[in-house]
Design an enzyme around this catalytic site. Structure first.
Site, PDB file in Angstrom:
ATOM      1  N   HIS A 308       0.845  -1.185   0.000  1.00 46.65           N
ATOM      2  CA  HIS A 308       0.000   0.000   0.000  1.00 46.65           C
ATOM      3  C   HIS A 308       0.881   1.235   0.000  1.00 46.65           C
ATOM      4  O   HIS A 308       1.949   1.221   0.620  1.00 46.65           O
ATOM      5  CB  HIS A 308      -0.908   0.016   1.238  1.00 46.65           C
ATOM      6  CG  HIS A 308      -2.070   0.924   1.083  1.00 46.65           C
ATOM      7  ND1 HIS A 308      -1.994   2.262   1.358  1.00 46.65           N
ATOM      8  CD2 HIS A 308      -3.325   0.686   0.641  1.00 46.65           C
ATOM      9  CE1 HIS A 308      -3.167   2.806   1.103  1.00 46.65           C
ATOM     10  NE2 HIS A 308      -3.989   1.879   0.659  1.00 46.65           N
ATOM     11  N   ASP A 366      -7.988  -5.448   0.069  1.00 46.21           N
ATOM     12  CA  ASP A 366      -8.496  -6.240  -1.048  1.00 46.21           C
ATOM     13  C   ASP A 366      -8.117  -7.707  -0.990  1.00 46.21           C
ATOM     14  O   ASP A 366      -8.636  -8.513  -1.756  1.00 46.21           O
ATOM     15  CB  ASP A 366      -7.993  -5.641  -2.373  1.00 46.21           C
ATOM     16  CG  ASP A 366      -8.653  -4.322  -2.640  1.00 46.21           C
ATOM     17  OD1 ASP A 366      -9.849  -4.216  -2.343  1.00 46.21           O
ATOM     18  OD2 ASP A 366      -7.988  -3.398  -3.123  1.00 46.21           O
TER      19      ASP A 366
HETATM   20  N1  CMC Z   1       4.135  -7.349  -4.972  1.00 48.74           N
HETATM   21  C1  CMC Z   1       5.487  -7.357  -5.126  1.00 48.74           C
HETATM   22  N2  CMC Z   1       6.280  -6.295  -4.928  1.00 48.74           N
HETATM   23  C2  CMC Z   1       5.687  -5.160  -4.549  1.00 48.74           C
HETATM   24  C3  CMC Z   1       4.273  -5.069  -4.370  1.00 48.74           C
HETATM   25  C4  CMC Z   1       3.510  -6.226  -4.594  1.00 48.74           C
HETATM   26  N3  CMC Z   1       2.181  -6.210  -4.418  1.00 48.74           N
HETATM   27  N4  CMC Z   1       3.963  -3.806  -3.999  1.00 48.74           N
HETATM   28  C5  CMC Z   1       5.115  -3.126  -3.959  1.00 48.74           C
HETATM   29  N5  CMC Z   1       6.148  -3.939  -4.281  1.00 48.74           N
HETATM   30  C6  CMC Z   1       7.594  -3.613  -4.280  1.00 48.74           C
HETATM   31  C7  CMC Z   1       7.996  -2.792  -5.486  1.00 48.74           C
HETATM   32  O1  CMC Z   1       8.403  -3.607  -6.544  1.00 48.74           O
HETATM   33  C8  CMC Z   1       9.095  -1.928  -4.919  1.00 48.74           C
HETATM   34  O2  CMC Z   1      10.241  -2.733  -4.803  1.00 48.74           O
HETATM   35  P1  CMC Z   1      11.721  -2.075  -5.021  1.00 48.74           P
HETATM   36  O3  CMC Z   1      11.878  -1.106  -3.885  1.00 48.74           O
HETATM   37  O4  CMC Z   1      12.655  -3.218  -4.969  1.00 48.74           O
HETATM   38  O5  CMC Z   1      11.690  -1.407  -6.366  1.00 48.74           O
HETATM   39  C9  CMC Z   1       8.637  -1.643  -3.491  1.00 48.74           C
HETATM   40  O6  CMC Z   1       7.794  -2.757  -3.126  1.00 48.74           O
HETATM   41  C10 CMC Z   1       7.835  -0.342  -3.361  1.00 48.74           C
HETATM   42  O7  CMC Z   1       6.794  -0.397  -4.315  1.00 48.74           O
HETATM   43  P2  CMC Z   1       6.134   0.867  -5.018  1.00 48.74           P
HETATM   44  O8  CMC Z   1       5.570   0.445  -6.328  1.00 48.74           O
HETATM   45  O9  CMC Z   1       7.100   2.023  -4.979  1.00 48.74           O
HETATM   46  O10 CMC Z   1       4.985   1.184  -4.001  1.00 48.74           O
HETATM   47  P3  CMC Z   1       3.776   2.141  -4.290  1.00 48.74           P
HETATM   48  O11 CMC Z   1       3.486   2.830  -3.017  1.00 48.74           O
HETATM   49  O12 CMC Z   1       4.027   2.985  -5.487  1.00 48.74           O
HETATM   50  O13 CMC Z   1       2.620   1.122  -4.671  1.00 48.74           O
HETATM   51  C11 CMC Z   1       0.714  -0.247  -4.620  1.00 48.74           C
HETATM   52  C12 CMC Z   1       1.542   0.804  -3.873  1.00 48.74           C
HETATM   53  C13 CMC Z   1      -0.577  -0.506  -3.824  1.00 48.74           C
HETATM   54  C14 CMC Z   1       0.297   0.299  -5.985  1.00 48.74           C
HETATM   55  C15 CMC Z   1       1.561  -1.543  -4.761  1.00 48.74           C
HETATM   56  O14 CMC Z   1       1.908  -2.033  -3.489  1.00 48.74           O
HETATM   57  C16 CMC Z   1       0.818  -2.613  -5.563  1.00 48.74           C
HETATM   58  O15 CMC Z   1       0.892  -2.603  -6.796  1.00 48.74           O
HETATM   59  N6  CMC Z   1       0.119  -3.569  -4.867  1.00 48.74           N
HETATM   60  C17 CMC Z   1      -0.639  -4.567  -5.567  1.00 48.74           C
HETATM   61  C18 CMC Z   1      -1.960  -3.994  -5.999  1.00 48.74           C
HETATM   62  C19 CMC Z   1      -2.904  -3.824  -4.841  1.00 48.74           C
HETATM   63  O16 CMC Z   1      -3.115  -4.720  -4.043  1.00 48.74           O
HETATM   64  N7  CMC Z   1      -3.543  -2.646  -4.785  1.00 48.74           N
HETATM   65  C20 CMC Z   1      -4.567  -2.341  -3.778  1.00 48.74           C
HETATM   66  C21 CMC Z   1      -4.185  -1.221  -2.888  1.00 48.74           C
HETATM   67  S1  CMC Z   1      -5.289  -1.129  -1.474  1.00 48.74           S
HETATM   68  C22 CMC Z   1      -6.804  -0.666  -2.131  1.00 48.74           C
HETATM   69  C23 CMC Z   1      -6.824   0.695  -2.716  1.00 48.74           C
HETATM   70  O17 CMC Z   1      -6.407   1.637  -2.040  1.00 48.74           O
HETATM   71  O18 CMC Z   1      -7.297   0.829  -3.839  1.00 48.74           O
END
Ligand code: CMC
Length: 432
Positions: A308, A366
């Site tokens: 998240h 989720d």
């Molecule tokens: N699986 C694997 N790796 C992950 C995931 C994941 N679900 N989420 C983040 N990471 C890794 C990412 O690759 C990065 O690694 P590194 O530092 O080595 O490059 C690190 O964790 C930080 O990730 P980020 O993309 O910078 O994090 P963000 O804050 O931009 O993304 C997120 C947040 C929710 C988009 C992401 O965690 C994600 O894609 N999760 C899966 C989709 C999901 O479940 N979304 C629902 C969110 S809750 C409901 C809502 O609010 O809508």
């Protein structure tokens, strides 16, 4: 917000900017950078707005590090346990939990707006039967502005209030009809003898040919799911609603914009993506392979329902969702649900795996909601639609707060331009 009295000083090439530090009630202070361009001649750079407070708000507070979520000060766990979705809607919109009399009046107003203009029925026929219900929802909600002209007068408080009530009341009807349409089933009209969640289940699952009895455990679970999704401060879809609203666009158009933003798999589409992922994994034996793919940055695979932007601890909503999941499966007599078993195993592995621990990736709301909804018979394509029904309450509360803010301005971020410098228009002979 209050001036903390503290000032940060930033110097650049002989010029100095004094940036006042502002304090909220909870959470970190923020630097007021509104004069930075005038004082230093530079803007700030924050793609994804991860470090930027885009507005002042009194609605929702999140402490992502501690896993805290408060609506108007009340912890989400207490609201999910003790309030109804209608009470939470009143709270988000008006700032306080309703008295009994206020609640009765609020519920009665919502019930008086659950029907759709009969002409809106025709909209559904314009869609293909295999349309994604989010497409139908987005289009039909946007079209509401063509039916409620007075709602476009956003300068009038009574008109804003009426639009808010219409949106909250009509979303379940549009959502359920979007589903019925894709099934080729008769539309079921709202029933005002039922509460909000019961009525939604009735419009989804009843048939005009026979009576429909709502299961109270499932209705309570649905109400709780709605509460857990009602608001989440300045997330992507809410920021979209605020940005659209800041231009003076009407609330129906703004909520349609929010629905569009919610649709993506990184946001509201994640609950649908979780179930697809579990189905793809198939069995516990395939988990190690799947986890390896998730860790491989080149695979593009993410563990859906994990991670998240704000929570770097357990999403407090996920804990309640997990408990609700067990209640629903037990009520439905589902003892061994292969998807739930798979989800629990995946959760166990991921919580202890160094990759996820190091990045503070915990299950989010989720991760479990999809399993509950599936057990209740809600098709996967409707998961994000349900999220939109619930979040409409948050969106419209945030929209209303913004419009009522004195000195509200259009939202207009800046950019760091990295394209071509100025050049002269070439003739065809000079191109290529
Ligand atoms: N699986 C694997 N790796 C992950 C995931 C994941 N679900 N989420 C983040 N990471 C890794 C990412 O690759 C990065 O690694 P590194 O530092 O080595 O490059 C690190 O964790 C930080 O990730 P980020 O993309 O910078 O994090 P963000 O804050 O931009 O993304 C997120 C947040 C929710 C988009 C992401 O965690 C994600 O894609 N999760 C899966 C989709 C999901 O479940 N979304 C629902 C969110 S809750 C409901 C809502 O609010 O809508």
């Amino acid at each position: 917000m209050t001036e903390s009295g503290k000032v940060a000083t930033v110097s650049l090439e002989g010029k100095t900017a004094s940036l006042p530090v502002l304090s909220g009630v909870l959470g970190p202070d923020v630097l007021d950078i509104r004069k930075i361009a005038a004082d230093l001649g530079v803007f700030t750079f924050d793609p994804g707005y991860g470090e930027t407070a885009s507005c002042e708000s009194k609605i929702t507070f999140i402490d992502g590090g501690k896993g805290v979520l408060l609506h108007r000060g009340y912890p989400i766990s207490q609201l999910a346990e003790q309030a109804t979705f209608m009470e939470v809607a009143h709270l988000l919109l008006n700032g306080e939990l309703p008295t009994r009399a206020q609640n009765d009046a609020f519920v009665s107003t919502i019930k008086s707006h659950t029907l759709l203009h009969e002409q809106i029925r025709n909209f559904f026929n314009g869609f293909r039967r295999d349309a994604h219900p989010m497409a139908i929802l987005c289009g039909t909600v946007g079209a509401l502005s063509a039916f409620y002209h007075e709602g476009t007068d956003i300068s009038n408080a009574a008109s804003r209030e009426l639009s808010a009530m219409r949106l909250i009341a009509k979303l379940p009807t549009i959502a359920a009809w979007a589903y019925k349409y894709t099934q080729g089933e008769a539309f079921v009209y709202p029933r005002n003898d039922l509460n909000y969640a019961e009525n939604f289940l009735s419009m989804m699952f009843a048939h005009p040919s026979e009576p429909y009895v709502v299961n109270p455990v499932l209705a309570r679970a649905m109400d709780r799911i709605l509460i857990l999704h009602a608001d989440h401060e300045q997330n992507a879809s809410t920021s979209t609603v605020r940005l659209a609203g800041s231009t003076g666009a009407n609330p129906f158009a703004c909520i349609a914009a929010g629905i569009a933003a919610l649709w993506g798999p990184a946001h509201g589409g994640a609950n649908e993506a979780v179930l697809k992922m579990l189905a793809e994994i198939g069995s516990k034996d395939n988990i190690p392979d799947f986890i390896s793919k998730v860790k491989d940055k080149n695979s593009g695979v993410r563990l859906m329902g994990f991670g998240h932007r704000v929570y770097k601890n357990f999403d407090p909503r996920a804990k309640i969702m997990q408990a609700t999941c067990h209640e629903v499966l037990s009520e439905l007599g589902i003892k061994d649900d292969p998807l739930l078993d798979l989800a629990i195993e995946l959760e166990k592995i991921a919580i202890h795996d160094e990759y996820f621990v190091k990045r503070s990736l915990y299950p989010n709301v989720d991760f479990y909601s999809g399993i509950i909804l599936k057990a209740m018979g809600i098709p996967t394509s409707m998961f994000t639609v349900l999220f939109a029904v619930a979040r409409t309450v948050g969106w419209i509360s945030q929209w209303k707060e913004m419009i009522e803010e004195p000195g509200q301005r259009i939202g207009r971020p800046r950019q760091l331009y990295t394209g071509s410098p100025q050049r002269d228009f070439p003739s065809y002979d000079q191109r290529g």
